[in-house]
Design a protein around this motif. Structure first.
Motif, PDB file in Angstrom:
ATOM      1  N   ALA A   1     -13.010  -3.905  -4.705  1.00 27.87           N
ATOM      2  CA  ALA A   1     -11.827  -4.043  -3.853  1.00 27.87           C
ATOM      3  C   ALA A   1     -11.696  -2.844  -2.933  1.00 27.87           C
ATOM      4  O   ALA A   1     -11.350  -2.974  -1.748  1.00 27.87           O
ATOM      5  CB  ALA A   1     -10.576  -4.190  -4.719  1.00 27.87           C
TER       6      ALA A   1
ATOM      7  N   SER B   1      -6.364  -5.396 -10.616  1.00 28.74           N
ATOM      8  CA  SER B   1      -7.643  -5.963 -10.190  1.00 28.74           C
ATOM      9  C   SER B   1      -8.716  -5.720 -11.248  1.00 28.74           C
ATOM     10  O   SER B   1      -8.824  -4.618 -11.799  1.00 28.74           O
ATOM     11  CB  SER B   1      -8.085  -5.337  -8.865  1.00 28.74           C
TER      12      SER B   1
ATOM     13  N   LEU C   1     -14.262 -11.149  -5.323  1.00 32.38           N
ATOM     14  CA  LEU C   1     -12.893 -10.695  -5.122  1.00 32.38           C
ATOM     15  C   LEU C   1     -12.043 -11.871  -4.679  1.00 32.38           C
ATOM     16  O   LEU C   1     -12.517 -12.759  -3.954  1.00 32.38           O
ATOM     17  CB  LEU C   1     -12.835  -9.607  -4.054  1.00 32.38           C
TER      18      LEU C   1
ATOM     19  N   ASP D   1      -7.067  -9.764  -6.171  1.00 31.65           N
ATOM     20  CA  ASP D   1      -7.561  -8.395  -6.158  1.00 31.65           C
ATOM     21  C   ASP D   1      -7.014  -7.645  -4.951  1.00 31.65           C
ATOM     22  O   ASP D   1      -6.747  -6.444  -5.008  1.00 31.65           O
ATOM     23  CB  ASP D   1      -9.093  -8.368  -6.098  1.00 31.65           C
TER      24      ASP D   1
END
Length: 413
Positions: free
Chosen positions: A316, A310, A45, A97
Motif C-alpha cells: 500500500a 491493511s 490491494l 487497503d
C-alpha cells in the motif's frame, strides 16, 4: 479533457522504478514508510474510489500494476458513503487497503483508528503547503495529496471585461452596471451556504477555527469578536441589497449564470465544464476582499490514505507514497480527470486557463478543517446566516449566540 493513457505509461513506469529504488530520506522504524523494490512484487490491494473519480483512476492504477506486478482491485463507492463506510468496515477487516477521498474526514478516521500515518519524507516538498496541511492531522501526515479544488469568482466575459474590482463592494457595483437580474451569484438555499460565503467571512479576519503554528486547527472557534460582528453586519447588508437571496440555491445560481443573468458567480470547477460546454467565454479570478483582509476560500484536498488495518501495508505504501506522489502519476490523473494536480511540478504544467485561475484563487486558501469538531459547526452556522440574510434577526447578537452555541457543541465532541 480525457486523453488516452498510453502516452504517459512509459513515463509512469520509469518514475515508479526510480521511486521504488530510492528512499524517502527517513531512517525511522515505521514500516509503512519503508521503500520497497517493486520488481517481482506480488500481492493484491483493494482501493476504494468514489463514483466521481473511478474512471480517471482505472488506467493510472493499471499502469502501476503493469510496472510492479501488484494487483489493485478498484471498488466504486458513492461519494457520500465512502468516508463513513471506511470508519465502519476497517475495524471488521472488510475495509480497503487504500482509500481515495476528500481530506475533510481525516480527523474522524484518526480518532477511530482506521487510517495509518505515512512518511512522505522529501516528497512532502513536492506539494503546496495547503495540500500537505490538508492531509495532516495533529502534526502527522496521513495521506498523499492527489488533487486540490476550491471556489473562485467566475466572470462571463460576454457581459463584462472590466479590470477586476479591488473590493467586493466595488465588484457588486461593477456587476450592476451590466444591467442583469443578478449582480454576483452566490448560491444559498433555505439554510444559506457557509462554504460559498467563507471567502467573504475570512476577509473580515473571522476564520472558523483558530490554527496552531503548524497550521493545524484547534477546537477553539475564531468566528466571534469584533471581526465576526463586522461580518454579520455585512451579511445583513448583502441580504438587504438583494445580492444574497436564500431562494437562489446551487442549481438556480448555475442556471441563472448559464442564462446570462449575472456577470459574476462564486462557484467551483465542478460547474465550469457546463459553462464551457454551453459555449460561454469565462474567466476565473480570486474573490475580492469584503473586509480588508485576504478572501480565503476553503481548499479541498483529495488524497490517497492507507488503512490502519491493511494486510499489505508495504505494498500500500508503494502505491500511495512511491507512485501516486510522483509528477508522472499526477500528470496522468490530470490527463484523465482534468482536476488540478496537488503535485506542484505537475500543476505548473497545466495550461488550462480555467483551472489555473482556480489554482491562483486557492493559493492562499485555507484547508477545510478535518477535525471532528467541524461536524458541530455547519447546522448552526448555516441557520444563523440564513436568519441574518433574510432580515429575520438582528445580525450581531444572533451571530454571537451562534458562536456560543457552536463552541458549546464543540466542547462536547
Amino acid at each position: 479533457m480525457r486523453r488516452s493513457i498510453p502516452v504517459v505509461a512509459a513515463t509512469l513506469g520509469l518514475a515508479l522504478t526510480l521511486t521504488a529504488c530510492s528512499g524517502s530520506g527517513d531512517t525511522g522504524d515505521d514500516t509503512s514508510a519503508a521503500p520497497t523494490e517493486s520488481a517481482g512484487a506480488t500481492g493484491t490491494l483493494t482501493m476504494w474510489v468514489d463514483d466521481t473519480r473511478i474512471n480517471e483512476m482505472e488506467p493510472v492504477v493499471a499502469t502501476f500494476t503493469e510496472s510492479t506486478g501488484i494487483d489493485v482491485e478498484l471498488v466504486q463507492k458513492a461519494s457520500g458513503d465512502i468516508g463513513k463506510d471506511f470508519v465502519a468496515q476497517v475495524p471488521t477487516g472488510e475495509g480497503p487497503d487504500v482509500i481515495i477521498s476528500a481530506h475533510d474526514g481525516l480527523g474522524e478516521w484518526v480518532n477511530n483508528g482506521v487510517v495509518a500515518p505515512l512518511e512522505l519524507g522529501d516528497k512532502a516538498g513536492d506539494f503546496s503547503e495547503s495540500a500537505i496541511a490538508g492531509v495532516t492531522y495533529d502534526g502527522k501526515v496521513y495521506g498523499t495529496p492527489i488533487s486540490i479544488e476550491n471556489i473562485a469568482l467566475v466572470r462571463n466575459n460576454a457581459l463584462l471585461t472590466d479590470t477586476p474590482a479591488a473590493t467586493f463592494d466595488e465588484l457588486v457595483a461593477q456587476a450592476k452596471s451590466a444591467g442583469t437580474p443578478f449582480s454576483v451569484l452566490v448560491q444559498q438555499g433555505p439554510d444559506s451556504d457557509p462554504y460559498h460565503l467563507y471567502p467573504l467571512q475570512t476577509s473580515f479576519g473571522a476564520p472558523v477555527f483558530e490554527q496552531s503554528a503548524d497550521g493545524s486547527y484547534t477546537d477553539t472557534l475564531s468566528m466571534g469578536g469584533p471581526a465576526g460582528d463586522a461580518f454579520a453586519a455585512y451579511l445583513a447588508k448583502l441580504g438587504a441589497e438583494g445580492v444574497l437571496d436564500l431562494a437562489v440555491d446551487g442549481e438556480k445560481a448555475k442556471q441563472a449564470f448559464l442564462d446570462g443573468q449575472a456577470p459574476y458567480m462564486i462557484t467551483g470547477p465542478w460547474n465550469t465544464s457546463a459553462f464551457e460546454e454551453a459555449g460561454m467565454d469565462i474567466a476565473v479570478l480570486p474573490v475580492p476582499s469584503a473586509g480588508g483582509q485576504p478572501a480565503q476560500p476553503f481548499v479541498g484536498v483529495q488524497g490517497a490514505f492507507v488503512s490502519a488495518k491493511s494486510e499489505n501495508p508495504v505494498l500500500a505504501n508503494e502505491l500511495v507514497v512511491n507512485f501516486l506522489s510522483t509528477e508522472a502519476a499526477q500528470d496522468a490523473l490530470y490527463a484523465e480527470g482534468g482536476r488540478m494536480p496537488a503535485n506542484s511540478a505537475s500543476a505548473a504544467k497545466v495550461d488550462n486557463g480555467i483551472l489555473k485561475g482556480f489554482g491562483e484563487a486557492g493559493a492562499t486558501g485555507a484547508p477545510m478543517p478535518a477535525i471532528p469538531a467541524m461536524s458541530s459547526v455547519w447546522a448552526f452556522w448555516g441557520a444563523t446566516e440564513a436568519q441574518i440574510i433574510s432580515g429575520q434577526a438582528e445580525p450581531v447578537s444572533t451571530w454571537n449566540t451562534m458562536v456560543a452555541n457552536v463552541q458549546d457543541a464543540v466542547d462536547k465532541v
